[in-house]
Scaffold this motif. Structure first.
Motif, PDB file in Angstrom:
ATOM      1  N   HIS A  50      51.326  41.677  77.790  1.00  0.00           N
ATOM      2  CA  HIS A  50      52.552  41.875  78.554  1.00  0.00           C
ATOM      3  C   HIS A  50      52.988  43.334  78.646  1.00  0.00           C
ATOM      4  N   ILE A  75      62.872  37.665  76.225  1.00  0.00           N
ATOM      5  CA  ILE A  75      61.758  36.717  76.263  1.00  0.00           C
ATOM      6  C   ILE A  75      62.190  35.322  75.865  1.00  0.00           C
ATOM      7  N   ASN A 103      55.209  37.837  70.616  1.00  0.00           N
ATOM      8  CA  ASN A 103      55.367  38.905  71.599  1.00  0.00           C
ATOM      9  C   ASN A 103      54.875  40.249  71.045  1.00  0.00           C
ATOM     10  N   ASP A 150      62.098  42.720  75.705  1.00  0.00           N
ATOM     11  CA  ASP A 150      61.691  41.741  74.691  1.00  0.00           C
ATOM     12  C   ASP A 150      62.883  40.928  74.189  1.00  0.00           C
TER      13      ASP A 150
END
Lengths: 154, 399
Positions: free
Chosen positions: B219, B368, B213, B365
């Protein structure tokens, strides 16, 4: 009404505001110039100033609410605050320092009730006309660990 | 049923790898054996792991308890001024040598049987080594030099302390490469960091999902809607991604494009709306360039588990520590610098709202993991449940 009663009354409404809404009213528990931060006992005892939430105006608290309502993405969740009695530590005119222990349970989505945070509010209240407003609230969490994320304020 | 749907916890029945290089099977994130192999081959293997900041070891005797993967590590500054690191496990019974996260000590005595170590990790005393009243004790040939925790190789880069358990890898400069070193230098070079706070975020997902990530700039403007909702950034900012030669480290950055024209791609995608929302207190944005360039965001990763972040004037290091196939510790250390003025420090405090477990552009986050778990129905019933959802809310709004 004595100061401890005024503070306890304000805090009962503060907890209800976060837990049951409306969250938009949360900034109204603070004075216009205020300090609010969420930190850990470890940071607090070491004098480290940062917070996971840090605000020095009521406007910043409003922005936190707006961001939660309009911008940030997180699984819907609710809190249940359980507050202890405020311990009044000093009183000087309308300026009162107090500490209050808390337990906050969190229910995320359709899940179970989890203990999310325990700690104490280290507060400085402004009392006028029988009403207590927060000049300063440092939320000192006992654990340094935050599960997944912290969205709603404590 | 899809064999990757996660009905088997532990070893996946078939660990075949898809033919396409662009596909990674779910079992890489779920299989207990893969997780164990990662501890050995990655974290105990030929990699440099971030341990702590040199600033956390300011004085001789200062120590910091940290980790390489799951392995507890103690980092110290001895009276000779040098930094040392060794396993935070007593050579006797494996108990923690130091239990505090940070502190100062002249030596370490294990609480269990009082074996004592100096600040370099050498065993210096064993309780009742001669026995009691002439009976028991260590055998005649017992040599304290042969018994001690494993010691680590240490390297310091602009105040970041890295360590490794492997002798089989190049020095840190070669490991990082010039481009990564330059970008670390850009943020930390020539300045002495000051710790402003430490927070730990417990993520209900495999450590690699977070590591990926961090490297996924796809994203950023889609998931993290804070800046766009409040009309703060333009997606027409220029930026780029650097991947080092090993493929393990990266830098993604964006900068103010002073010649930018209005962006149309994003509004055409209907991902965000031109918003009427404005901040009640925009002072959170009153930052300034600290290093004389227009880069407002630089995210830098070092394989396997380190991140250095500059988002406006918010500077932090993040340490990614695996704790299980779906359990990760993310340690945030917020930084300022000794040279900060009062105004700069205030801006850092305000902008600390952007990052961390409650960060305006980072709290998503934390969720996720739910994304990863949602792909795997069986995992949704695990004790660390998925925390993800609510995306629909924003979809509905954007639509």
């Amino acid at each position: 009404m004595d100061n401890q009663t005024a503070i306890a009354r304000a805090q009962a409404h503060y907890a209800r505001c976060i837990d049951d809404g409306p969250l938009d009213d949360w900034p109204l528990f603070f004075t216009e110039d205020c300090h609010y931060r969420i930190t850990t006992a470890d940071n607090y005892s070491r004098g480290l100033p940062a917070g996971v939430i840090w605000a020095d105006t009521r406007g910043m608290l409003r922005d936190r609410v707006s961001a939660l309502q309009e911008a940030n993405i997180y699984e819907p969740h609710v809190y249940r605050h359980m507050l202890g009695l405020p311990a009044v530590l000093s009183e000087s005119g309308g300026d009162v320092r107090s500490e209050t222990p808390f337990v906050v349970m969190r229910v995320t989505g359709g899940g179970p009730t989890d203990v999310f945070a325990t700690g104490r509010y280290v507060d400085r209240y402004h009392l006028a006309d029988g009403r207590a407003l927060l000049r300063e609230r440092v939320v000192v969490c006992d654990s340094k660990e935050i599960d997944t994320l912290l969205a709603l304020p404590l | 049923m899809d064999r990757l749907s996660g009905t088997v916890v532990g070893r996946a029945p078939d660990r075949s790898w898809p033919q396409s290089l662009s596909r990674v099977p779910y079992w890489v994130f779920q299989d207990e054996e893969v997780y164990r192999a990662e501890q050995d081959r990655i974290f105990h293997g030929p990699t440099w792991s971030y341990l702590c900041l040199e600033a956390e070891l300011a004085e001789p005797g200062d120590f910091c308890a940290t980790f390489i993967g799951e392995q507890p590590v103690l980092v110290t500054r001895d009276v000779d001024g040098e930094i040392y690191a060794f396993e935070n496990r007593c050579a006797h019974r494996g108990a923690l040598i130091a239990m505090a996260d940070h502190g100062s000590a002249r030596e370490f005595t294990c609480v269990y049987h009082a074996w004592t170590y100096n600040l370099q990790g050498d065993l210096t005393a064993v309780a009742f080594a001669e026995g009691v009243q002439g009976r028991g004790g260590m055998p005649a040939g017992f040599c304290m030099n042969d018994h001690g925790p494993r010691k680590l190789r240490i390297a310091v880069v602009h105040g970041l302390v890295f360590g490794t358990l492997s002798n089989d890898l190049p020095d840190i400069e070669e490991y990082l490469g010039e481009q990564i070193l330059d970008r670390i230098d850009r943020v930390l070079g020539g300045r002495t960091p000051v710790v402003l706070g430490r927070f730990t975020q417990r993520l209900p997902n495999n450590w690699k999902l977070y590591a990926e990530n961090v490297r996924d700039s796809y994203h950023a403007s889609i998931l993290h809607l804070f800046f766009t909702t409040f009309g703060i950034n333009r997606l027409s900012q220029r930026g780029g991604i650097i991947v080092d030669r090993s493929g393990g480290h990266h830098v993604s950055y964006s900068a103010i494009d002073r010649t930018a024209v209005a962006d149309t791609e994003y509004s055409q995608q209907n991902i965000r709306s031109e918003s009427e929302y404005r901040l009640a207190d925009p002072s959170i944005l009153e930052g300034s360039s600290e290093v004389g360039d227009d880069v407002t965001l630089q995210i830098l990763s070092v394989y396997p588990g380190f991140v250095l972040q500059q988002i406006q004037n918010s500077v932090a290091v993040r340490q990614i520590l695996p704790r299980g196939t779906d359990d990760t510790v993310l340690n945030w250390t917020y930084l300022g610098f000794e040279s900060d003025t009062e105004e700069q420090r205030l801006v850092r405090m305000k902008q600390s709202n952007l990052v961390g477990p409650a960060g305006y552009v980072s709290m998503e986050d934390g969720g996720i993991g739910g994304f990863g778990n949602a792909a795997s129905p069986a995992r949704r019933t695990s004790t660390r449940r998925s925390r993800w959802a609510a995306r629909q809310r924003s979809r509905a709004r954007a639509g």
